[in-house]
Design a protein around this motif. Structure first.
Motif, short mmCIF file in Angstrom:
data_model
loop_
_atom_site.label_atom_id
_atom_site.label_comp_id
_atom_site.label_asym_id
_atom_site.label_seq_id
_atom_site.Cartn_x
_atom_site.Cartn_y
_atom_site.Cartn_z
N LEU A 148 0.85 -1.19 0.04
CA LEU A 148 0.17 0.08 0.05
C LEU A 148 0.94 1.30 0.06
O LEU A 148 1.87 1.32 0.95
CB LEU A 148 -0.90 -0.14 1.17
CG LEU A 148 -1.95 -0.95 1.58
CD1 LEU A 148 -2.77 -0.65 2.88
CD2 LEU A 148 -3.05 -0.69 0.42
N HIS A 149 0.70 2.20 -0.89
CA HIS A 149 1.18 3.45 -1.07
C HIS A 149 0.37 4.44 -1.29
O HIS A 149 -0.49 4.39 -2.23
CB HIS A 149 2.59 3.21 -1.96
CG HIS A 149 3.61 2.22 -1.65
ND1 HIS A 149 4.47 2.43 -0.69
CD2 HIS A 149 3.74 1.16 -2.06
CE1 HIS A 149 5.21 1.33 -0.55
NE2 HIS A 149 4.64 0.42 -1.53
N GLU A 150 0.43 5.71 -0.89
CA GLU A 150 -0.26 7.02 -1.10
C GLU A 150 0.36 7.54 -2.44
O GLU A 150 1.50 7.57 -2.52
CB GLU A 150 -0.41 7.76 -0.15
CG GLU A 150 -1.43 7.35 1.07
CD GLU A 150 -1.66 8.09 2.07
OE1 GLU A 150 -1.15 9.23 1.94
OE2 GLU A 150 -2.48 7.75 3.01
N ALA A 151 -0.37 8.12 -3.34
CA ALA A 151 0.24 8.86 -4.43
C ALA A 151 -0.64 10.27 -4.56
O ALA A 151 -1.74 10.31 -4.45
CB ALA A 151 -0.20 8.08 -5.75
N ALA A 201 8.70 -4.63 -8.39
CA ALA A 201 9.11 -4.13 -9.75
C ALA A 201 7.81 -3.35 -10.70
O ALA A 201 8.30 -2.27 -11.12
CB ALA A 201 9.49 -5.38 -10.68
N THR A 202 6.55 -3.60 -10.47
CA THR A 202 5.42 -3.11 -11.06
C THR A 202 5.60 -1.64 -10.41
O THR A 202 5.02 -0.75 -11.10
CB THR A 202 4.32 -3.85 -10.79
OG1 THR A 202 4.45 -5.18 -11.51
CG2 THR A 202 3.11 -3.44 -11.65
N LEU A 203 5.61 -1.51 -9.14
CA LEU A 203 5.48 -0.24 -8.45
C LEU A 203 6.48 0.67 -9.16
O LEU A 203 6.09 1.98 -9.09
CB LEU A 203 5.50 -0.59 -6.71
CG LEU A 203 4.16 -0.85 -6.31
CD1 LEU A 203 4.36 -1.24 -4.80
CD2 LEU A 203 3.03 0.16 -6.45
N LEU A 216 3.35 7.48 -13.48
CA LEU A 216 2.57 8.58 -12.95
C LEU A 216 3.11 9.93 -12.99
O LEU A 216 2.45 10.92 -13.26
CB LEU A 216 2.15 8.04 -11.65
CG LEU A 216 1.03 7.13 -11.34
CD1 LEU A 216 0.76 6.70 -9.98
CD2 LEU A 216 -0.18 7.46 -11.84
N THR A 217 4.63 9.74 -12.75
CA THR A 217 5.39 11.09 -12.81
C THR A 217 5.36 11.68 -14.14
O THR A 217 5.22 13.03 -14.49
CB THR A 217 6.77 10.86 -12.12
OG1 THR A 217 6.54 10.48 -10.83
CG2 THR A 217 7.53 12.19 -12.14
N GLU A 218 5.78 10.98 -15.14
CA GLU A 218 6.09 11.35 -16.56
C GLU A 218 4.97 11.50 -17.33
O GLU A 218 4.78 12.39 -18.22
CB GLU A 218 7.21 10.60 -17.12
CG GLU A 218 8.39 10.33 -16.51
CD GLU A 218 9.36 9.84 -16.88
OE1 GLU A 218 9.16 9.38 -18.45
OE2 GLU A 218 10.51 9.20 -16.52
N ARG A 219 3.83 10.67 -17.09
CA ARG A 219 2.71 10.63 -18.30
C ARG A 219 1.48 11.01 -17.43
O ARG A 219 0.75 11.88 -17.97
CB ARG A 219 2.60 9.25 -18.88
CG ARG A 219 3.78 8.78 -19.80
CD ARG A 219 3.46 7.84 -20.49
NE ARG A 219 4.38 7.46 -21.54
CZ ARG A 219 4.41 6.40 -22.21
NH1 ARG A 219 3.49 5.74 -22.19
NH2 ARG A 219 5.53 6.26 -23.18
N MET A 254 1.19 12.45 -10.91
CA MET A 254 0.79 11.99 -9.43
C MET A 254 2.49 11.69 -8.91
O MET A 254 3.50 11.28 -9.76
CB MET A 254 0.19 10.80 -9.05
CG MET A 254 -1.19 11.02 -9.71
SD MET A 254 -2.29 9.87 -9.50
CE MET A 254 -2.87 9.91 -7.75
N TYR A 255 2.72 11.81 -7.65
CA TYR A 255 3.95 11.50 -7.10
C TYR A 255 3.61 10.35 -6.10
O TYR A 255 2.98 10.42 -5.27
CB TYR A 255 4.55 12.60 -6.30
CG TYR A 255 5.41 11.82 -4.96
CD1 TYR A 255 6.49 11.25 -5.54
CD2 TYR A 255 5.38 12.50 -3.90
CE1 TYR A 255 7.36 10.76 -4.68
CE2 TYR A 255 6.46 12.18 -2.94
CZ TYR A 255 7.40 11.21 -3.25
OH TYR A 255 8.31 10.65 -2.34
N LEU A 256 3.85 9.09 -6.57
CA LEU A 256 3.78 7.77 -5.84
C LEU A 256 4.82 7.77 -4.81
O LEU A 256 6.03 7.69 -5.10
CB LEU A 256 3.71 6.56 -6.88
CG LEU A 256 3.43 5.01 -6.21
CD1 LEU A 256 2.26 5.15 -5.37
CD2 LEU A 256 3.39 3.89 -7.38
N GLN A 257 4.27 7.67 -3.45
CA GLN A 257 5.28 8.03 -2.39
C GLN A 257 6.12 6.54 -2.17
O GLN A 257 5.64 5.77 -1.25
CB GLN A 257 4.53 8.51 -1.11
CG GLN A 257 4.12 9.92 -1.47
CD GLN A 257 3.09 10.43 -0.51
OE1 GLN A 257 3.16 9.59 0.68
NE2 GLN A 257 2.73 11.59 -0.85
#
Length: 367
Positions: free
Chosen positions: A77-80, A222-224, A231-234, A247-250
């Motif tokens: 689990l990670h917040e974005a 690896a998938t994360l 999310l950052t680039e596109r 988005m910034y996936l933390q």
């Protein structure tokens, strides 16, 4: 006005108790759906409703369902954090021309797991070389094929309660078509200066979203990693070419936007006898979400207040306090004065300029 519309004409909405999705689908006051002013009013109403009071309890239960899997290393689990605004489901069915994907029960925005999977798979195919082309072993294991499911499960990403700008998940926005006949006319007409702009209101989302992936631990990690860069680039959702959906996936060890900026400032730990030429440069950083700082006001008009980001030129980064955040009172600020502000959003526009969305900081001080 027909009987049904007359029945609901006197209904009123209340933040925290009215279902935003239901209000959006059922309470368009005017039967004329092409009325831009009427559509804009509906978008503003729904955006101001906030999240239902029961949503926080539901979100806590949802998060708790993954905790056992996380402890057994079967899920992560990670917040974005949305960097600016998010538009998911813009082209869906709606009572007006535009739509947004809202939770059926609670009316808050969410990101479908299928959208996250599609974004990650697309980024892997196009950016990660032969090892991740469609049909490769890695691609089949992570994402599957039309005949076999992949090993990674992408769950819907739910909105984190209270994390949106102004503590609201939804916000009004507008697309302005300047040359309608050029794009939609049966006989296309060349754009001209006398064409009338056509504003198209729509809703966007802000805040943090809970990303949940399950599967073999190494493959989930690896998938994360792939999803972080996608999310950052596109970005995810609609209008990503205009900067929406970033988005910034933390993830542990992954830098936040602006952390690797090449702008430099003088080293603050100057020792006795050092001159400016002796000081080693250090990297300046864009203020993070919720961070409080003091910046110089560089411009003010009736719509926005522009605030300088310390250690950055205005061409590289600029802070914006929008009039709606101030209740329309931008006249409280004056060019040249200092402003104590708090970060509520970060986005990158064409040319790499960072735009930091701001609000006046709480008087209690730094968080």
């Amino acid at each position: 006005m027909n009987g049904r519309r007359a029945t609901v004409a006197g209904a009123s909405s209340a933040p925290g108790s009215t279902h935003p999705g239901l209000w959006f689908d059922r309470f368009l006051n005017d039967a004329e759906r092409e009325n831009a002013q009427n559509n804009a009013a509906l978008v503003r109403q729904v955006s101001g409703l906030g999240e239902p009071g029961e949503y926080a309890a539901f979100f806590a239960r949802w998060r708790a369902t993954f905790e056992e899997q996380v402890q057994r290393n079967q899920a992560q689990l990670h917040e974005a954090q949305v960097l600016g605004r998010l538009a998911v489901g813009l082209g869906g069915e709606s009572v007006i021309e535009t739509a947004i994907t809202l939770h059926r029960t609670y009316g808050v925005p969410y990101i479908p797991g299928s959208a996250l999977k599609g974004l990650t798979a697309s980024f892997a195919r196009q950016r990660l070389g032969d090892a991740w082309v469609e049909g490769s072993e890695a691609y089949r294991i992570a994402f599957g094929t039309t005949e076999q499911a992949g090993y990674i499960t992408f769950f819907d990403a739910l909105y984190v309660p209270g994390s949106g700008a102004l503590r609201r998940p939804l916000h009004p926005d507008v697309i302005t078509v300047h040359h309608k006949e050029y794009y939609t006319g049966g006989m296309p007409q060349a754009p001209a200066d006398w064409d009338s702009p056509t504003p198209v209101p729509f809703m966007t989302a802000s805040g943090r979203f809970l990303i949940a992936l399950a599967g073999p631990p190494a493959w989930v990690t690896a998938t994360l990693d792939i999803l972080y860069y996608a999310l950052t680039e596109r970005g995810v959702g609609a209008k990503t070419s205009s900067g929406y959906g970033r988005m910034y996936l933390q993830l542990p060890g992954k830098p936040a936007p602006g952390a690797s900026d090449t702008m430099i400032t003088a080293n603050k730990s100057r020792t006795a006898g050092q001159t400016a030429a002796d000081i080693q440069p250090s990297k300046a950083q864009i203020p993070m979400m919720d961070e409080v700082f003091v910046g110089k006001v560089v411009a003010v008009d009736e719509t926005v207040v522009l605030v300088e980001i310390p250690s950055f030129s205005q061409e590289r980064a600029i802070g914006i306090i929008r009039a709606e955040t101030l209740g329309g009172r931008t006249d409280r600020y004056h060019k040249g004065n200092s402003a104590r502000v708090q970060v509520i959003g970060i986005s990158t526009v064409t040319g790499g300029r960072v735009v930091v969305e701001l609000k006046p900081s709480p008087k209690a001080g730094r968080k």
